[in-house]
Motif scaffolding. Structure first.
Motif, PDB file in Angstrom:
ATOM      1  N   THR A  28      51.116  65.114 -50.397  1.00  0.00           N
ATOM      2  CA  THR A  28      52.394  65.380 -49.653  1.00  0.00           C
ATOM      3  C   THR A  28      52.071  65.423 -48.216  1.00  0.00           C
ATOM      4  OG1 THR A  28      53.370  66.505 -51.483  1.00  0.00           O
ATOM      5  CG2 THR A  28      54.305  66.769 -49.631  1.00  0.00           C
ATOM      6  N   ASN A  29      52.323  64.962 -47.391  1.00  0.00           N
ATOM      7  CA  ASN A  29      52.152  65.021 -45.973  1.00  0.00           C
ATOM      8  C   ASN A  29      53.421  65.250 -45.312  1.00  0.00           C
ATOM      9  OD1 ASN A  29      49.060  64.493 -45.873  1.00  0.00           O
ATOM     10  ND2 ASN A  29      49.495  63.043 -47.268  1.00  0.00           N
ATOM     11  N   GLY A  30      53.294  66.007 -43.949  1.00  0.00           N
ATOM     12  CA  GLY A  30      54.405  66.079 -43.273  1.00  0.00           C
ATOM     13  C   GLY A  30      55.150  67.387 -43.403  1.00  0.00           C
ATOM     14  N   PRO A  31      56.237  67.501 -42.616  1.00  0.00           N
ATOM     15  CA  PRO A  31      57.019  68.775 -42.720  1.00  0.00           C
ATOM     16  C   PRO A  31      57.909  69.096 -43.906  1.00  0.00           C
ATOM     17  CG  PRO A  31      58.140  67.168 -41.112  1.00  0.00           C
ATOM     18  CD  PRO A  31      56.817  66.567 -41.452  1.00  0.00           C
ATOM     19  N   THR A  32      57.641  70.206 -44.350  1.00  0.00           N
ATOM     20  CA  THR A  32      58.521  70.504 -45.517  1.00  0.00           C
ATOM     21  C   THR A  32      59.899  70.944 -45.414  1.00  0.00           C
ATOM     22  OG1 THR A  32      58.013  73.071 -45.529  1.00  0.00           O
ATOM     23  CG2 THR A  32      56.181  71.625 -46.288  1.00  0.00           C
ATOM     24  N   GLY A  33      60.455  71.273 -44.114  1.00  0.00           N
ATOM     25  CA  GLY A  33      61.683  71.506 -43.734  1.00  0.00           C
ATOM     26  C   GLY A  33      61.792  73.117 -43.607  1.00  0.00           C
ATOM     27  N   GLU A  34      60.999  73.893 -44.014  1.00  0.00           N
ATOM     28  CA  GLU A  34      60.745  75.211 -43.842  1.00  0.00           C
ATOM     29  C   GLU A  34      60.338  75.386 -42.431  1.00  0.00           C
ATOM     30  OE1 GLU A  34      60.307  77.137 -48.162  1.00  0.00           O
ATOM     31  OE2 GLU A  34      58.546  76.092 -47.446  1.00  0.00           O
ATOM     32  N   GLN A  35      60.786  76.587 -41.991  1.00  0.00           N
ATOM     33  CA  GLN A  35      60.237  77.130 -40.710  1.00  0.00           C
ATOM     34  C   GLN A  35      60.001  78.575 -40.843  1.00  0.00           C
ATOM     35  OE1 GLN A  35      63.587  76.018 -38.480  1.00  0.00           O
ATOM     36  NE2 GLN A  35      62.963  74.194 -37.941  1.00  0.00           N
ATOM     37  N   LEU A  36      59.315  79.391 -39.685  1.00  0.00           N
ATOM     38  CA  LEU A  36      59.031  80.756 -39.687  1.00  0.00           C
ATOM     39  C   LEU A  36      59.036  81.336 -38.455  1.00  0.00           C
ATOM     40  CD1 LEU A  36      55.804  80.911 -38.653  1.00  0.00           C
ATOM     41  CD2 LEU A  36      55.320  80.110 -41.050  1.00  0.00           C
ATOM     42  N   LEU A  37      59.113  82.532 -38.148  1.00  0.00           N
ATOM     43  CA  LEU A  37      58.890  83.322 -37.014  1.00  0.00           C
ATOM     44  C   LEU A  37      57.799  84.215 -37.052  1.00  0.00           C
ATOM     45  CD1 LEU A  37      62.462  84.033 -35.845  1.00  0.00           C
ATOM     46  CD2 LEU A  37      60.883  82.357 -34.602  1.00  0.00           C
ATOM     47  N   VAL A  38      56.673  84.025 -36.205  1.00  0.00           N
ATOM     48  CA  VAL A  38      55.598  85.159 -36.237  1.00  0.00           C
ATOM     49  C   VAL A  38      55.673  85.859 -34.911  1.00  0.00           C
ATOM     50  CG1 VAL A  38      54.379  84.144 -38.100  1.00  0.00           C
ATOM     51  CG2 VAL A  38      53.820  83.536 -35.633  1.00  0.00           C
ATOM     52  N   ALA A  39      55.244  87.222 -34.885  1.00  0.00           N
ATOM     53  CA  ALA A  39      54.936  87.733 -33.614  1.00  0.00           C
ATOM     54  C   ALA A  39      53.537  87.728 -33.478  1.00  0.00           C
ATOM     55  CB  ALA A  39      55.270  89.241 -33.737  1.00  0.00           C
ATOM     56  N   LEU A  40      53.276  86.444 -32.685  1.00  0.00           N
ATOM     57  CA  LEU A  40      51.931  86.205 -32.261  1.00  0.00           C
ATOM     58  C   LEU A  40      50.993  86.797 -31.223  1.00  0.00           C
ATOM     59  CD1 LEU A  40      49.605  83.618 -32.553  1.00  0.00           C
ATOM     60  CD2 LEU A  40      50.998  82.886 -30.447  1.00  0.00           C
ATOM     61  N   PRO A  41      49.984  87.622 -31.798  1.00  0.00           N
ATOM     62  CA  PRO A  41      49.151  88.253 -30.804  1.00  0.00           C
ATOM     63  C   PRO A  41      48.522  87.276 -29.951  1.00  0.00           C
ATOM     64  CG  PRO A  41      48.697  89.203 -33.276  1.00  0.00           C
ATOM     65  CD  PRO A  41      49.607  87.713 -33.405  1.00  0.00           C
ATOM     66  N   THR A  42      48.597  87.460 -28.811  1.00  0.00           N
ATOM     67  CA  THR A  42      48.013  86.537 -27.676  1.00  0.00           C
ATOM     68  C   THR A  42      46.693  86.344 -27.493  1.00  0.00           C
ATOM     69  OG1 THR A  42      48.626  88.001 -25.846  1.00  0.00           O
ATOM     70  CG2 THR A  42      50.334  86.269 -26.449  1.00  0.00           C
ATOM     71  N   ASP A  43      46.016  87.426 -28.285  1.00  0.00           N
ATOM     72  CA  ASP A  43      44.557  87.413 -27.922  1.00  0.00           C
ATOM     73  C   ASP A  43      43.792  86.931 -29.084  1.00  0.00           C
ATOM     74  OD1 ASP A  43      45.059  89.458 -29.915  1.00  0.00           O
ATOM     75  OD2 ASP A  43      44.002  90.956 -28.969  1.00  0.00           O
ATOM     76  N   LEU A  44      44.382  86.368 -29.898  1.00  0.00           N
ATOM     77  CA  LEU A  44      43.738  85.368 -31.048  1.00  0.00           C
ATOM     78  C   LEU A  44      43.121  84.135 -30.478  1.00  0.00           C
ATOM     79  CD1 LEU A  44      46.636  85.578 -33.736  1.00  0.00           C
ATOM     80  CD2 LEU A  44      44.691  86.675 -33.747  1.00  0.00           C
ATOM     81  N   PRO A  45      41.994  83.901 -31.230  1.00  0.00           N
ATOM     82  CA  PRO A  45      41.129  82.682 -30.979  1.00  0.00           C
ATOM     83  C   PRO A  45      42.212  81.408 -31.043  1.00  0.00           C
ATOM     84  CG  PRO A  45      39.873  84.100 -32.401  1.00  0.00           C
ATOM     85  CD  PRO A  45      41.223  84.739 -32.194  1.00  0.00           C
ATOM     86  N   GLY A  46      42.032  80.531 -30.093  1.00  0.00           N
ATOM     87  CA  GLY A  46      42.808  79.189 -30.063  1.00  0.00           C
ATOM     88  C   GLY A  46      44.022  79.658 -29.335  1.00  0.00           C
ATOM     89  N   VAL A  47      44.373  80.571 -28.762  1.00  0.00           N
ATOM     90  CA  VAL A  47      45.747  80.709 -28.281  1.00  0.00           C
ATOM     91  C   VAL A  47      45.448  80.549 -26.615  1.00  0.00           C
ATOM     92  CG1 VAL A  47      47.746  82.388 -27.230  1.00  0.00           C
ATOM     93  CG2 VAL A  47      46.860  82.462 -29.593  1.00  0.00           C
ATOM     94  N   SER A  48      46.115  79.672 -25.859  1.00  0.00           N
ATOM     95  CA  SER A  48      46.038  79.245 -24.209  1.00  0.00           C
ATOM     96  C   SER A  48      47.403  79.150 -23.868  1.00  0.00           C
ATOM     97  CB  SER A  48      45.058  78.300 -24.077  1.00  0.00           C
ATOM     98  OG  SER A  48      45.496  77.049 -24.732  1.00  0.00           O
ATOM     99  N   THR A  49      47.395  79.441 -22.469  1.00  0.00           N
ATOM    100  CA  THR A  49      48.471  79.426 -21.611  1.00  0.00           C
ATOM    101  C   THR A  49      48.199  78.854 -20.321  1.00  0.00           C
ATOM    102  OG1 THR A  49      48.195  81.717 -20.657  1.00  0.00           O
ATOM    103  CG2 THR A  49      49.547  81.580 -22.563  1.00  0.00           C
TER     104      THR A  49
END
Length: 323
Positions: A176-197
Protein backbone atom coordinates in the motif's frame (compact mmCIF):
# COMPACT_ATOMS: atom_id res chain seq x y z
CA UNK A 1 4.67 49.32 36.92
CA UNK A 2 2.50 46.54 35.48
CA UNK A 3 -0.07 47.27 32.78
CA UNK A 4 -3.79 47.01 33.59
CA UNK A 5 -5.54 43.91 32.28
CA UNK A 6 -8.16 44.45 29.58
CA UNK A 7 -11.38 42.79 30.76
CA UNK A 8 -13.85 43.94 28.09
CA UNK A 9 -13.81 45.68 24.70
CA UNK A 10 -15.09 48.82 26.47
CA UNK A 11 -12.20 48.84 28.93
CA UNK A 12 -10.11 52.02 28.95
CA UNK A 13 -7.05 49.78 29.09
CA UNK A 14 -7.78 48.64 25.51
CA UNK A 15 -7.65 52.24 24.31
CA UNK A 16 -4.40 52.69 26.21
CA UNK A 17 -2.87 49.62 24.56
CA UNK A 18 -4.08 50.64 21.11
CA UNK A 19 -2.55 54.07 21.55
CA UNK A 20 0.84 52.47 22.24
CA UNK A 21 0.49 50.09 19.28
CA UNK A 22 -0.53 52.90 16.96
CA UNK A 23 2.54 54.96 17.89
CA UNK A 24 4.80 52.13 16.71
CA UNK A 25 2.79 50.95 13.69
CA UNK A 26 4.38 53.26 11.11
CA UNK A 27 7.94 52.31 11.99
CA UNK A 28 6.95 48.63 12.03
CA UNK A 29 5.48 48.81 8.53
CA UNK A 30 8.58 50.51 7.22
CA UNK A 31 11.09 48.16 8.83
CA UNK A 32 9.30 44.87 8.37
CA UNK A 33 10.79 43.68 11.66
CA UNK A 34 8.99 41.12 13.82
CA UNK A 35 6.77 43.04 16.31
CA UNK A 36 8.29 41.50 19.43
CA UNK A 37 7.62 44.54 21.62
CA UNK A 38 4.04 44.91 20.41
CA UNK A 39 3.24 41.26 21.10
CA UNK A 40 4.84 41.56 24.55
CA UNK A 41 2.63 44.57 25.27
CA UNK A 42 -0.46 42.57 24.28
CA UNK A 43 0.57 39.90 26.76
CA UNK A 44 1.01 42.45 29.55
CA UNK A 45 -2.47 43.84 28.87
CA UNK A 46 -4.03 40.36 28.97
CA UNK A 47 -5.03 40.14 25.30
CA UNK A 48 -4.12 36.45 25.09
CA UNK A 49 -6.48 35.69 27.95
CA UNK A 50 -9.49 36.68 25.79
CA UNK A 51 -9.45 33.39 23.90
CA UNK A 52 -9.05 30.80 26.65
CA UNK A 53 -11.12 29.42 29.50
CA UNK A 54 -10.45 30.53 33.11
CA UNK A 55 -9.28 26.96 33.77
CA UNK A 56 -6.12 27.91 31.88
CA UNK A 57 -5.85 31.48 33.12
CA UNK A 58 -8.07 33.00 30.43
CA UNK A 59 -11.12 35.24 30.44
CA UNK A 60 -13.26 33.36 27.86
CA UNK A 61 -14.62 36.39 26.01
CA UNK A 62 -17.63 35.70 23.83
CA UNK A 63 -17.36 36.07 20.06
CA UNK A 64 -18.86 39.54 19.84
CA UNK A 65 -16.41 40.86 22.44
CA UNK A 66 -13.49 39.23 20.61
CA UNK A 67 -14.57 40.74 17.29
CA UNK A 68 -14.74 44.20 18.86
CA UNK A 69 -11.34 43.67 20.45
CA UNK A 70 -9.87 42.63 17.11
CA UNK A 71 -11.29 45.69 15.38
CA UNK A 72 -9.67 47.98 17.94
CA UNK A 73 -6.33 46.18 17.63
CA UNK A 74 -6.42 46.15 13.83
CA UNK A 75 -7.13 49.88 13.73
CA UNK A 76 -4.02 50.45 15.85
CA UNK A 77 -1.65 47.92 14.24
CA UNK A 78 -2.91 45.57 11.57
CA UNK A 79 0.22 43.40 11.61
CA UNK A 80 -0.02 42.75 15.34
CA UNK A 81 -3.74 41.99 15.08
CA UNK A 82 -3.17 39.56 12.21
CA UNK A 83 -0.45 37.68 14.09
CA UNK A 84 -2.78 37.35 17.08
CA UNK A 85 -5.47 35.76 14.87
CA UNK A 86 -2.99 33.02 13.96
CA UNK A 87 -1.85 32.64 17.55
CA UNK A 88 -5.43 32.36 18.81
CA UNK A 89 -6.13 29.77 16.10
CA UNK A 90 -3.39 27.60 17.58
CA UNK A 91 -4.71 28.17 21.12
CA UNK A 92 -8.26 27.29 20.10
CA UNK A 93 -7.21 24.00 18.54
CA UNK A 94 -5.09 22.99 21.52
CA UNK A 95 -7.92 23.92 23.89
CA UNK A 96 -10.30 21.74 21.83
CA UNK A 97 -7.97 18.74 22.00
CA UNK A 98 -8.66 15.60 24.02
CA UNK A 99 -4.96 15.50 24.93
CA UNK A 100 -5.21 16.69 28.52
CA UNK A 101 -1.46 16.46 29.11
CA UNK A 102 -0.81 18.76 26.15
CA UNK A 103 -3.37 21.30 27.36
CA UNK A 104 -1.91 21.37 30.85
CA UNK A 105 1.57 21.80 29.42
CA UNK A 106 0.83 24.62 26.98
CA UNK A 107 -2.37 26.54 27.67
CA UNK A 108 -1.41 28.33 30.94
CA UNK A 109 1.76 29.70 29.31
CA UNK A 110 -0.14 30.64 26.14
CA UNK A 111 -2.71 32.56 28.19
CA UNK A 112 0.07 34.35 30.06
CA UNK A 113 1.94 35.24 26.87
CA UNK A 114 4.99 33.16 27.81
CA UNK A 115 4.73 31.03 24.66
CA UNK A 116 4.12 31.91 21.04
CA UNK A 117 2.36 29.33 18.89
CA UNK A 118 0.92 29.66 15.39
CA UNK A 119 -0.82 27.47 12.79
CA UNK A 120 0.27 25.73 9.61
CA UNK A 121 -2.92 24.39 8.03
CA UNK A 122 -3.44 26.39 4.82
CA UNK A 123 -2.38 23.45 2.62
CA UNK A 124 -5.57 21.65 3.70
CA UNK A 125 -7.80 24.57 2.70
CA UNK A 126 -6.40 25.38 -0.77
CA UNK A 127 -6.00 23.52 -4.06
CA UNK A 128 -2.96 21.73 -2.61
CA UNK A 129 -5.33 19.44 -0.72
CA UNK A 130 -6.25 17.77 -4.01
CA UNK A 131 -2.71 16.81 -5.06
CA UNK A 132 -2.01 13.09 -5.44
CA UNK A 133 0.99 13.48 -3.15
CA UNK A 134 0.13 15.56 -0.08
CA UNK A 135 2.51 18.46 0.47
CA UNK A 136 2.88 17.58 4.16
CA UNK A 137 2.86 13.88 4.94
CA UNK A 138 2.88 11.81 8.12
CA UNK A 139 3.78 8.19 8.76
CA UNK A 140 3.60 6.14 11.91
CA UNK A 141 6.91 5.77 13.74
CA UNK A 142 7.95 3.87 16.85
CA UNK A 143 7.38 6.87 19.12
CA UNK A 144 4.73 8.81 17.25
CA UNK A 145 4.86 10.23 13.74
CA UNK A 146 7.38 11.03 11.02
CA UNK A 147 6.52 14.29 9.20
CA UNK A 148 7.91 15.25 5.81
CA UNK A 149 7.07 18.09 3.39
CA UNK A 150 6.11 21.70 3.86
CA UNK A 151 3.35 24.12 4.82
CA UNK A 152 3.43 27.12 2.47
CA UNK A 153 1.99 29.97 4.56
CA UNK A 154 2.79 30.00 8.27
CA UNK A 155 2.73 33.28 10.17
CA UNK A 156 5.62 33.85 12.56
CA UNK A 157 7.07 30.37 12.00
CA UNK A 158 10.61 31.49 12.76
CA UNK A 159 9.49 32.99 16.10
CA UNK A 160 7.18 30.23 17.37
CA UNK A 161 8.04 27.64 19.98
CA UNK A 162 5.27 25.41 18.61
CA UNK A 163 3.31 25.31 15.36
CA UNK A 164 -0.04 23.53 15.19
CA UNK A 165 0.51 21.85 11.87
CA UNK A 166 -1.73 19.56 9.81
CA UNK A 167 -0.44 16.52 7.93
CA UNK A 168 -1.97 13.74 5.84
CA UNK A 169 -1.20 10.14 6.73
CA UNK A 170 0.52 8.04 4.08
CA UNK A 171 1.55 4.41 3.91
CA UNK A 172 4.73 3.14 2.26
CA UNK A 173 4.77 -0.56 3.08
CA UNK A 174 5.18 -2.04 -0.36
CA UNK A 175 1.64 -3.33 -0.80
CA UNK A 176 0.00 0.00 0.00
CA UNK A 177 1.45 3.35 -1.06
CA UNK A 178 0.02 6.84 -0.87
CA UNK A 179 -2.37 8.78 1.35
CA UNK A 180 -4.77 6.90 3.60
CA UNK A 181 -7.26 9.78 3.80
CA UNK A 182 -6.62 10.30 7.50
CA UNK A 183 -5.18 13.56 8.80
CA UNK A 184 -3.75 14.79 12.08
CA UNK A 185 -2.81 17.97 13.93
CA UNK A 186 0.31 18.15 16.07
CA UNK A 187 1.74 20.94 18.21
CA UNK A 188 5.11 20.73 16.49
CA UNK A 189 8.09 21.87 18.63
CA UNK A 190 10.14 24.04 16.29
CA UNK A 191 13.46 23.01 17.83
CA UNK A 192 13.19 19.43 16.55
CA UNK A 193 15.83 18.22 14.06
CA UNK A 194 14.67 18.69 10.48
CA UNK A 195 12.48 21.75 11.10
CA UNK A 196 13.46 24.82 9.07
CA UNK A 197 11.93 28.18 8.19
CA UNK A 198 13.32 29.79 5.01
CA UNK A 199 13.31 33.57 4.64
CA UNK A 200 9.63 34.63 4.50
CA UNK A 201 8.14 36.06 1.33
CA UNK A 202 8.15 39.84 1.05
CA UNK A 203 4.47 40.70 1.08
CA UNK A 204 2.80 43.90 -0.06
CA UNK A 205 1.50 44.44 3.48
CA UNK A 206 1.95 42.85 6.93
CA UNK A 207 5.45 41.74 5.91
CA UNK A 208 6.47 42.05 9.58
CA UNK A 209 4.15 39.10 10.30
CA UNK A 210 6.93 36.79 9.08
CA UNK A 211 4.50 34.77 6.97
CA UNK A 212 6.32 32.16 4.92
CA UNK A 213 7.14 28.51 4.42
CA UNK A 214 7.68 25.86 7.07
CA UNK A 215 9.77 22.88 5.93
CA UNK A 216 9.91 19.50 7.63
CA UNK A 217 12.57 16.99 6.61
CA UNK A 218 11.81 13.61 8.17
CA UNK A 219 10.88 15.16 11.51
CA UNK A 220 10.17 12.74 14.36
CA UNK A 221 7.27 13.99 16.51
CA UNK A 222 6.42 12.25 19.76
CA UNK A 223 2.77 11.23 20.14
CA UNK A 224 2.45 13.43 23.23
CA UNK A 225 2.32 16.44 20.86
CA UNK A 226 -0.79 15.10 19.07
CA UNK A 227 -3.61 17.67 19.06
CA UNK A 228 -6.21 15.85 16.96
CA UNK A 229 -6.25 12.71 14.81
CA UNK A 230 -6.43 10.42 13.05
CA UNK A 231 -9.59 11.46 11.20
CA UNK A 232 -10.88 12.17 7.71
CA UNK A 233 -11.04 15.90 6.78
CA UNK A 234 -9.74 17.00 10.14
CA UNK A 235 -10.57 20.69 9.75
CA UNK A 236 -14.25 19.82 9.36
CA UNK A 237 -14.56 17.75 12.49
CA UNK A 238 -11.96 19.08 14.93
CA UNK A 239 -13.37 20.03 18.29
CA UNK A 240 -11.62 23.39 18.26
CA UNK A 241 -13.34 24.73 15.13
CA UNK A 242 -15.06 28.12 15.51
CA UNK A 243 -18.66 27.85 16.64
CA UNK A 244 -21.49 29.57 14.75
CA UNK A 245 -21.81 33.20 15.68
CA UNK A 246 -25.37 33.11 17.00
CA UNK A 247 -25.19 36.61 18.46
CA UNK A 248 -24.14 38.37 15.27
CA UNK A 249 -26.30 38.51 12.15
CA UNK A 250 -24.73 37.87 8.75
CA UNK A 251 -24.74 41.52 7.68
CA UNK A 252 -22.86 42.60 10.84
CA UNK A 253 -20.38 39.76 10.38
CA UNK A 254 -19.77 40.89 6.83
CA UNK A 255 -19.26 44.49 7.95
CA UNK A 256 -16.64 43.26 10.45
CA UNK A 257 -14.82 41.34 7.72
CA UNK A 258 -15.08 44.26 5.32
CA UNK A 259 -13.71 46.76 7.83
CA UNK A 260 -10.75 44.49 8.57
CA UNK A 261 -10.07 44.03 4.83
CA UNK A 262 -10.54 47.70 4.09
CA UNK A 263 -7.90 48.62 6.67
CA UNK A 264 -5.55 46.13 5.07
CA UNK A 265 -6.20 47.08 1.46
CA UNK A 266 -6.40 50.78 2.21
CA UNK A 267 -2.69 50.78 3.05
CA UNK A 268 -1.55 49.76 -0.44
CA UNK A 269 -2.30 50.58 -4.09
CA UNK A 270 -4.97 48.21 -5.41
CA UNK A 271 -5.41 47.29 -9.05
CA UNK A 272 -9.06 46.50 -9.58
CA UNK A 273 -9.87 44.19 -12.48
CA UNK A 274 -11.26 46.11 -15.46
CA UNK A 275 -14.60 45.40 -17.07
CA UNK A 276 -15.10 43.52 -20.33
CA UNK A 277 -14.57 46.71 -22.32
CA UNK A 278 -11.12 47.08 -20.83
CA UNK A 279 -11.88 50.02 -18.54
CA UNK A 280 -9.67 49.70 -15.49
CA UNK A 281 -10.50 51.16 -12.13
CA UNK A 282 -7.10 52.68 -11.38
CA UNK A 283 -5.97 52.63 -7.78
CA UNK A 284 -9.29 53.42 -6.15
CA UNK A 285 -10.17 51.69 -2.92
CA UNK A 286 -13.02 49.21 -3.34
CA UNK A 287 -16.30 50.47 -1.92
CA UNK A 288 -18.86 48.09 -0.50
CA UNK A 289 -21.78 49.68 -2.34
CA UNK A 290 -19.97 49.37 -5.67
CA UNK A 291 -19.15 45.69 -5.26
CA UNK A 292 -22.48 44.09 -4.46
CA UNK A 293 -21.21 40.67 -5.44
CA UNK A 294 -19.35 40.69 -2.08
CA UNK A 295 -22.34 41.71 -0.02
CA UNK A 296 -24.08 38.35 0.22
CA UNK A 297 -21.26 35.84 0.02
CA UNK A 298 -21.78 32.52 1.74
CA UNK A 299 -20.37 32.64 5.27
CA UNK A 300 -17.95 29.85 4.38
CA UNK A 301 -16.18 32.26 2.02
CA UNK A 302 -15.29 34.77 4.71
CA UNK A 303 -12.17 33.14 6.18
CA UNK A 304 -10.79 31.81 2.86
CA UNK A 305 -11.25 35.24 1.29
CA UNK A 306 -9.34 37.00 4.05
CA UNK A 307 -6.67 34.29 4.06
CA UNK A 308 -6.25 34.58 0.29
CA UNK A 309 -5.73 38.32 0.60
CA UNK A 310 -3.18 38.04 3.38
CA UNK A 311 -1.48 34.73 2.65
CA UNK A 312 -0.93 34.52 -1.10
CA UNK A 313 -2.82 34.80 -4.40
CA UNK A 314 -1.32 38.00 -5.73
CA UNK A 315 -0.18 39.28 -2.37
CA UNK A 316 3.56 38.81 -2.74
CA UNK A 317 5.46 41.97 -3.65
CA UNK A 318 5.74 42.42 -7.40
CA UNK A 319 2.48 40.60 -8.14
CA UNK A 320 -0.79 42.51 -8.82
CA UNK A 321 -3.64 42.06 -6.36
CA UNK A 322 -6.91 41.58 -8.22
CA UNK A 323 -10.32 41.79 -6.62
Amino acid sequence: MSSPKITSPDDAALSELCSKLSEQAGALDRSGDWPKEQLHLCGEYGVYEWFLDPTWGGQAWDEEAIVRGYLSLSAACLTTAFIITQRSGACRRIAGSENQQLKELMLPDLAAGKLFSTVGISHLTTSRQFLAKPVLRAERSSGGFLLDGFSPWVTGAAHAQHIVVAATMVENNGSTNGPTGEQLLVALPTDLPGVSTPEPAELVGVTASGTGELRLDQVEVDERWLVTGLVIEILQVERGDPKPCHGLDSQYRFQVLWEFMHRLLGQIPIELAGDSAGHGCGNRRPQIAQHRRWRHQDKAMESPLLEALVKGLGYCRGEPLFL
